[in-house]
Design a protein around this motif. Structure first.
Motif, PDB file in Angstrom:
ATOM      1  N   ILE A   2       0.854  -1.191   0.000  1.00  0.00           N
ATOM      2  CA  ILE A   2       0.000   0.000   0.000  1.00  0.00           C
ATOM      3  C   ILE A   2       0.894   1.247   0.000  1.00  0.00           C
ATOM      4  O   ILE A   2       1.797   1.373   0.832  1.00  0.00           O
ATOM      5  N   ILE A   3       0.635   2.134  -0.962  1.00  0.00           N
ATOM      6  CA  ILE A   3       1.354   3.409  -1.018  1.00  0.00           C
ATOM      7  C   ILE A   3       0.332   4.516  -0.788  1.00  0.00           C
ATOM      8  O   ILE A   3      -0.689   4.574  -1.481  1.00  0.00           O
ATOM      9  N   ALA A   4       0.582   5.358   0.211  1.00  0.00           N
ATOM     10  CA  ALA A   4      -0.354   6.441   0.553  1.00  0.00           C
ATOM     11  C   ALA A   4       0.218   7.765   0.081  1.00  0.00           C
ATOM     12  O   ALA A   4       1.369   8.091   0.388  1.00  0.00           O
ATOM     13  N   ILE A   5      -0.591   8.518  -0.679  1.00  0.00           N
ATOM     14  CA  ILE A   5      -0.165   9.845  -1.153  1.00  0.00           C
ATOM     15  C   ILE A   5      -1.212  10.863  -0.718  1.00  0.00           C
ATOM     16  O   ILE A   5      -2.382  10.747  -1.093  1.00  0.00           O
ATOM     17  N   ASP A   6      -0.810  11.823   0.083  1.00  0.00           N
ATOM     18  CA  ASP A   6      -1.736  12.887   0.477  1.00  0.00           C
ATOM     19  C   ASP A   6      -1.145  14.237   0.097  1.00  0.00           C
ATOM     20  O   ASP A   6       0.070  14.366  -0.115  1.00  0.00           O
ATOM     21  N   GLY A   7      -2.032  15.226   0.052  1.00  0.00           N
ATOM     22  CA  GLY A   7      -1.565  16.578  -0.252  1.00  0.00           C
ATOM     23  C   GLY A   7      -2.744  17.425  -0.668  1.00  0.00           C
ATOM     24  O   GLY A   7      -3.837  16.909  -0.923  1.00  0.00           O
ATOM     25  N   PRO A   8      -2.535  18.747  -0.742  1.00  0.00           N
ATOM     26  CA  PRO A   8      -3.639  19.643  -1.108  1.00  0.00           C
ATOM     27  C   PRO A   8      -4.005  19.552  -2.587  1.00  0.00           C
ATOM     28  O   PRO A   8      -3.279  18.931  -3.377  1.00  0.00           O
ATOM     29  N   ALA A   9      -5.110  20.205  -2.948  1.00  0.00           N
ATOM     30  CA  ALA A   9      -5.607  20.192  -4.334  1.00  0.00           C
ATOM     31  C   ALA A   9      -4.544  20.726  -5.293  1.00  0.00           C
ATOM     32  O   ALA A   9      -3.926  21.756  -5.031  1.00  0.00           O
ATOM     33  N   GLY A  10      -4.324  20.001  -6.375  1.00  0.00           N
ATOM     34  CA  GLY A  10      -3.402  20.466  -7.409  1.00  0.00           C
ATOM     35  C   GLY A  10      -1.937  20.152  -7.132  1.00  0.00           C
ATOM     36  O   GLY A  10      -1.051  20.596  -7.866  1.00  0.00           O
ATOM     37  N   SER A  11      -1.677  19.373  -6.095  1.00  0.00           N
ATOM     38  CA  SER A  11      -0.267  19.045  -5.797  1.00  0.00           C
ATOM     39  C   SER A  11       0.247  17.952  -6.733  1.00  0.00           C
ATOM     40  O   SER A  11       1.441  17.654  -6.735  1.00  0.00           O
ATOM     41  N   GLY A  12      -0.649  17.340  -7.507  1.00  0.00           N
ATOM     42  CA  GLY A  12      -0.227  16.350  -8.506  1.00  0.00           C
ATOM     43  C   GLY A  12      -0.528  14.913  -8.113  1.00  0.00           C
ATOM     44  O   GLY A  12      -0.136  13.978  -8.812  1.00  0.00           O
ATOM     45  N   LYS A  13      -1.290  14.734  -7.028  1.00  0.00           N
ATOM     46  CA  LYS A  13      -1.525  13.384  -6.495  1.00  0.00           C
ATOM     47  C   LYS A  13      -2.089  12.415  -7.527  1.00  0.00           C
ATOM     48  O   LYS A  13      -1.567  11.321  -7.718  1.00  0.00           O
ATOM     49  N   SER A  14      -3.198  12.815  -8.182  1.00  0.00           N
ATOM     50  CA  SER A  14      -3.869  11.833  -9.041  1.00  0.00           C
ATOM     51  C   SER A  14      -3.048  11.506 -10.278  1.00  0.00           C
ATOM     52  O   SER A  14      -2.930  10.335 -10.655  1.00  0.00           O
ATOM     53  N   THR A  15      -2.436  12.523 -10.889  1.00  0.00           N
ATOM     54  CA  THR A  15      -1.626  12.264 -12.086  1.00  0.00           C
ATOM     55  C   THR A  15      -0.448  11.357 -11.729  1.00  0.00           C
ATOM     56  O   THR A  15      -0.145  10.390 -12.436  1.00  0.00           O
ATOM     57  N   ILE A  16       0.180  11.657 -10.615  1.00  0.00           N
ATOM     58  CA  ILE A  16       1.369  10.898 -10.213  1.00  0.00           C
ATOM     59  C   ILE A  16       0.989   9.483  -9.763  1.00  0.00           C
ATOM     60  O   ILE A  16       1.674   8.515 -10.101  1.00  0.00           O
ATOM     61  N   ARG A  18      -1.425   7.749 -10.868  1.00  0.00           N
ATOM     62  CA  ARG A  18      -1.728   6.983 -12.078  1.00  0.00           C
ATOM     63  C   ARG A  18      -0.432   6.518 -12.750  1.00  0.00           C
ATOM     64  O   ARG A  18      -0.311   5.368 -13.170  1.00  0.00           O
ATOM     65  N   LEU A  19       0.549   7.410 -12.806  1.00  0.00           N
ATOM     66  CA  LEU A  19       1.834   7.053 -13.427  1.00  0.00           C
ATOM     67  C   LEU A  19       2.541   5.960 -12.611  1.00  0.00           C
ATOM     68  O   LEU A  19       3.068   4.989 -13.164  1.00  0.00           O
ATOM     69  N   LEU A  20       2.514   6.091 -11.297  1.00  0.00           N
ATOM     70  CA  LEU A  20       3.160   5.087 -10.445  1.00  0.00           C
ATOM     71  C   LEU A  20       2.451   3.739 -10.578  1.00  0.00           C
ATOM     72  O   LEU A  20       3.085   2.685 -10.579  1.00  0.00           O
ATOM     73  N   SER A  21       1.128   3.802 -10.698  1.00  0.00           N
ATOM     74  CA  SER A  21       0.350   2.573 -10.815  1.00  0.00           C
ATOM     75  C   SER A  21       0.762   1.798 -12.075  1.00  0.00           C
ATOM     76  O   SER A  21       0.922   0.569 -12.040  1.00  0.00           O
ATOM     77  N   GLU A  22       0.974   2.548 -13.180  1.00  0.00           N
ATOM     78  CA  GLU A  22       1.427   1.884 -14.420  1.00  0.00           C
ATOM     79  C   GLU A  22       2.807   1.280 -14.235  1.00  0.00           C
ATOM     80  O   GLU A  22       3.074   0.155 -14.631  1.00  0.00           O
ATOM     81  N   LYS A  23       3.693   2.019 -13.592  1.00  0.00           N
ATOM     82  CA  LYS A  23       5.076   1.548 -13.461  1.00  0.00           C
ATOM     83  C   LYS A  23       5.195   0.383 -12.488  1.00  0.00           C
ATOM     84  O   LYS A  23       6.020  -0.510 -12.675  1.00  0.00           O
ATOM     85  N   TYR A  28      -4.758   1.712  -8.763  1.00  0.00           N
ATOM     86  CA  TYR A  28      -4.799   3.117  -8.341  1.00  0.00           C
ATOM     87  C   TYR A  28      -6.167   3.417  -7.743  1.00  0.00           C
ATOM     88  O   TYR A  28      -7.190   3.157  -8.371  1.00  0.00           O
ATOM     89  N   ILE A  29      -6.186   3.940  -6.538  1.00  0.00           N
ATOM     90  CA  ILE A  29      -7.463   4.268  -5.887  1.00  0.00           C
ATOM     91  C   ILE A  29      -7.532   5.782  -5.644  1.00  0.00           C
ATOM     92  O   ILE A  29      -6.835   6.314  -4.771  1.00  0.00           O
ATOM     93  N   ASP A  30      -8.361   6.457  -6.461  1.00  0.00           N
ATOM     94  CA  ASP A  30      -8.528   7.911  -6.392  1.00  0.00           C
ATOM     95  C   ASP A  30      -9.610   8.188  -5.346  1.00  0.00           C
ATOM     96  O   ASP A  30     -10.801   8.149  -5.642  1.00  0.00           O
ATOM     97  N   SER A 198       6.655  22.269  -6.418  1.00  0.00           N
ATOM     98  CA  SER A 198       6.438  23.568  -7.091  1.00  0.00           C
ATOM     99  C   SER A 198       7.313  23.728  -8.330  1.00  0.00           C
ATOM    100  O   SER A 198       6.841  24.183  -9.363  1.00  0.00           O
ATOM    101  N   ASP A 199       8.587  23.366  -8.199  1.00  0.00           N
ATOM    102  CA  ASP A 199       9.507  23.558  -9.329  1.00  0.00           C
ATOM    103  C   ASP A 199       9.928  22.236  -9.950  1.00  0.00           C
ATOM    104  O   ASP A 199      11.026  22.124 -10.493  1.00  0.00           O
ATOM    105  N   MET A 200       9.082  21.220  -9.824  1.00  0.00           N
ATOM    106  CA  MET A 200       9.448  19.909 -10.377  1.00  0.00           C
ATOM    107  C   MET A 200       8.478  19.514 -11.477  1.00  0.00           C
ATOM    108  O   MET A 200       7.274  19.787 -11.386  1.00  0.00           O
ATOM    109  N   THR A 201       9.002  18.838 -12.504  1.00  0.00           N
ATOM    110  CA  THR A 201       8.109  18.298 -13.535  1.00  0.00           C
ATOM    111  C   THR A 201       7.526  17.000 -12.989  1.00  0.00           C
ATOM    112  O   THR A 201       8.038  16.429 -12.018  1.00  0.00           O
ATOM    113  N   LEU A 202       6.478  16.539 -13.674  1.00  0.00           N
ATOM    114  CA  LEU A 202       5.863  15.273 -13.251  1.00  0.00           C
ATOM    115  C   LEU A 202       6.896  14.149 -13.249  1.00  0.00           C
ATOM    116  O   LEU A 202       6.962  13.366 -12.288  1.00  0.00           O
TER     117      LEU A 202
END
Ligand code: CDP
Ligand code: CDP
Length: 216
Positions: A2-16, A18-23, A28-30, A198-202
């Protein structure tokens, strides 16, 4: 796992997530989608009480992603992928997220899924309340301005007209409610890894997270 990712809106949680889930080949549980589906029910049934919404959540069936479309969200056989991403839902979902009984129902469903399949869960209270036993925990952040700019880009892609000021105000409003909620507030667990994106690409964020997951 189980990998837990939390953070505020727009921090990139769902996109990231999804990418981690593929790799990693993990489901992926949104978890925000559960709150958004409850908000859709509430907007469609304006007289609903907290009890009615909790009952709806208890009975709802949510499917996240299909082999053809990993971003699709199916609620009780209806494709709600776009319907749950509107600014109206972004307003209503904060009311839903403040309902303790609704949170308890959603958490039951999330824990049941995670226990059976493991997975990557992203939301607000995953590392502290839903799955405090997670194998790896991440807390993603970014400045409100960066997050508003990202969300504005998403709205443009969906042909939704919003000014940058409106989107920033919505992000700040939701931050306040997410951090200050009595039950299940947004909070970093002591053993979580915090990443300021903030200054990192996906791909930079994903590479850093994979390094940590593989080293854990
Ligand atoms: O994508 P964004 O971060 O804007 O929102 P989301 O993750 O789809 O979640 C929608 C809303 O549900 C958030 O504004 C949170 O208030 C709430 N939420 C929550 O309270 N707890 C979670 N585990 C996930 C979402
Ligand atoms: O789920 P959450 O609200 O935390 O964020 P998201 O919906 O995954 O990300 C919001 C937007 O920001 C998406 O269009 C992402 O592709 C983008 N993003 C980005 O450009 N760079 C990052 N480091 C993280 C997210």
């Amino acid at each position: 796992m189980i990998i837990a990712i939390d953070g505020p809106a727009g921090s990139g949680k769902s996109t990231i997530a999804r990418l981690l889930s593929e790799k990693l080949g993990l489901p992926y549980i949104d978890t925000g989608a559960f709150y958004r589906c409850a908000a859709l029910h509430s907007l469609r049934n304006p007289e609903s009480s907290e009890r009615n919404i909790s009952l709806f959540v208890n009975e709802m069936r949510i499917r996240i992603g299909t082999p053809d479309d990993p971003a699709i969200i199916i609620l009780n056989d209806e494709d709600v992928s776009e319907k749950i991403r509107t600014p109206q839902i972004a307003m209503e979902v904060s009311n839903i997220a403040d309902m303790k009984n609704v949170r308890i129902e959603i958490n039951k469903k999330l824990r049941a899924s995670a226990e059976v399949t493991g997975g990557i869960l992203e939301g607000r209270d995953i590392q502290t309340l839903v799955c405090p036993q997670a194998d790896v925990k991440f807390f993603l952040t970014a400045t409100p301005e960066t997050r508003a700019k990202r969300r504005l880009g998403d709205y443009e892609g969906m042909k939704i007209n919003k000014t940058p000021e409106e989107v920033l105000a919505d992000i700040k409003r939701r931050d306040k409610r997410d951090y200050q909620r009595d039950y299940g507030p947004l909070k970093k667990a002591d053993d979580a890894v915090e990443i300021d994106t903030s200054d990192m690409t996906l791909s930079q964020v994903v590479a850093r997270m994979l390094e940590i997951i593989r080293g854990s």
